[in-house]
Design a protein around this motif. Sequence first.
Motif, short mmCIF file in Angstrom:
data_model
loop_
_atom_site.label_atom_id
_atom_site.label_comp_id
_atom_site.label_asym_id
_atom_site.label_seq_id
_atom_site.Cartn_x
_atom_site.Cartn_y
_atom_site.Cartn_z
N ALA A 128 0.81 -1.21 0.00
CA ALA A 128 0.00 0.00 0.00
C ALA A 128 0.85 1.27 0.00
O ALA A 128 0.33 2.34 -0.24
CB ALA A 128 -0.93 -0.01 1.20
N GLU A 129 2.14 1.14 0.28
CA GLU A 129 3.02 2.32 0.25
C GLU A 129 3.04 2.90 -1.16
O GLU A 129 3.31 2.17 -2.11
CB GLU A 129 4.46 1.90 0.61
N PRO A 130 2.78 4.19 -1.34
CA PRO A 130 2.84 4.71 -2.71
C PRO A 130 4.26 4.72 -3.26
O PRO A 130 5.23 4.85 -2.51
CB PRO A 130 2.30 6.15 -2.57
N ILE A 131 4.35 4.58 -4.56
CA ILE A 131 5.65 4.72 -5.23
C ILE A 131 5.93 6.21 -5.30
O ILE A 131 5.07 6.99 -5.70
CB ILE A 131 5.56 4.14 -6.66
N VAL A 132 7.13 6.60 -4.89
CA VAL A 132 7.48 8.03 -4.94
C VAL A 132 8.37 8.28 -6.16
O VAL A 132 9.38 7.61 -6.33
CB VAL A 132 8.21 8.47 -3.65
N ILE A 133 7.94 9.22 -6.99
CA ILE A 133 8.77 9.60 -8.14
C ILE A 133 9.27 11.03 -7.90
O ILE A 133 8.48 11.97 -7.87
CB ILE A 133 7.96 9.54 -9.46
N LYS A 134 10.56 11.15 -7.69
CA LYS A 134 11.14 12.50 -7.59
C LYS A 134 11.51 12.92 -9.00
O LYS A 134 12.22 12.19 -9.71
CB LYS A 134 12.40 12.48 -6.72
N PHE A 135 11.04 14.09 -9.40
CA PHE A 135 11.29 14.61 -10.74
C PHE A 135 12.05 15.93 -10.57
O PHE A 135 11.49 16.91 -10.09
CB PHE A 135 9.94 14.83 -11.45
N ALA A 136 13.33 15.91 -10.91
CA ALA A 136 14.15 17.12 -10.75
C ALA A 136 14.45 17.74 -12.10
O ALA A 136 14.63 17.02 -13.09
CB ALA A 136 15.45 16.76 -10.04
N HIS A 137 14.51 19.05 -12.15
CA HIS A 137 14.97 19.71 -13.38
C HIS A 137 15.61 21.04 -13.04
O HIS A 137 15.57 21.49 -11.89
CB HIS A 137 13.83 19.82 -14.41
N VAL A 138 16.18 21.68 -14.06
CA VAL A 138 17.03 22.86 -13.79
C VAL A 138 16.41 24.18 -14.23
O VAL A 138 17.02 25.23 -14.06
CB VAL A 138 18.43 22.69 -14.46
N VAL A 139 15.21 24.12 -14.82
CA VAL A 139 14.65 25.36 -15.37
C VAL A 139 13.50 25.87 -14.50
O VAL A 139 13.09 25.25 -13.52
CB VAL A 139 14.17 25.17 -16.84
N ALA A 140 12.98 27.04 -14.91
CA ALA A 140 11.89 27.66 -14.17
C ALA A 140 10.56 26.95 -14.46
O ALA A 140 10.42 26.26 -15.47
CB ALA A 140 11.80 29.14 -14.56
N GLU A 141 9.58 27.18 -13.57
CA GLU A 141 8.31 26.46 -13.72
C GLU A 141 7.47 26.94 -14.90
O GLU A 141 6.62 26.22 -15.38
CB GLU A 141 7.52 26.55 -12.41
#
Length: 330
Positions: A21-34
């Motif tokens: 039941a633990e959710p899968i965590v996806i960290k999404f990193a990037h270098v630009v502005a939102e």
Amino acid sequence: MKPIITLAGLMLALTATVVEAEPIVIKFAHVVAEETPKGKGALLFKRLVEERLPGQVTVEVYPNSTLYGDADELDALSKNEVQLLAPSLAKFEQYTKQVQVFDLPFLFDDLDAVNRFQKRAKGRQLLRSMEKENITGLAYWHNGMKQLSATKALRLPSDANGLAFRIQPSAVLESQFAQVGAPTKKIAFADVFASLQNGTVQGAENPWSNIYSKNMHTVQPYITESNHGVLDYMLVSNTRFWYGIPHSIRTELEGIINEVTYAVNRAAEEANQAHRERIRQAGTSQIIELTAAEREAWREAMRPVWKEFEPVIGADIIKAAQTVNRKQRD
Ligand code: SIN
């Protein structure tokens, strides 16, 4: 005979359920502005995943190099410390030489041509070119065509002679500027504004949205609308992580990625036009439009780079890229 359910067996089953039941965590990193195409794409991905896979997958988005930057993000991905990145295509040189095809100057006439190449077999094949390095390409995302910005007006290749340009870590880009007598410095995206401001370099190449969102137009008095190359992204994940996701969840994620890719790619051209207009209105940089003859002079000057890199990129890949322009040229 009735099965006997022991207390230990029951505990084990309950634990397994809790673990599942633990959710899968996806960290999404990037270098630009939102507000850039990639920044918006990352946020749309997060929203759609959390709407469609509630409790199963959560996405954490880290923009502006706040988690990892150019220097360490791909290494972090290969160690599964971050699960999604979308580096610019110029940043994969260490892992594959073939992707450098996208850095060749004046290879693609426009973003539509880039799009056609990315959809064809050779373009799709490049998404898998780093799997032995534990990096899987999931999609291409557009940003846009690059423009040359500088402290002086660049109309002809000779105008760039002796000016130092910031480049991404790509030997192709280094050679591209060498053809016009310009030295280069490889500088992480997070430091580009400061390097232009303090004079470490006098010029750079970027799509409009990156120039605008990082205020580069406030420290670069001239921007030549050269459209000389492309700055696009490859959305990548850690291969073992990605294929370890349960099949039904991964299929849903792939569907979401297709949807986000479509949205990012549609919005990219629009965002670049809007940001070009904002730069024009800001009035801090003069936008230089090249005549056909001036553009041809840049093309001729930079063109030797194709031959130089053909042995490492592959003649077949360069040929496939050339054939996507409406007007095919040598
Ligand atoms: C990016 O758009 O991700 C940054 C590209 C660059 O380093 O110039």
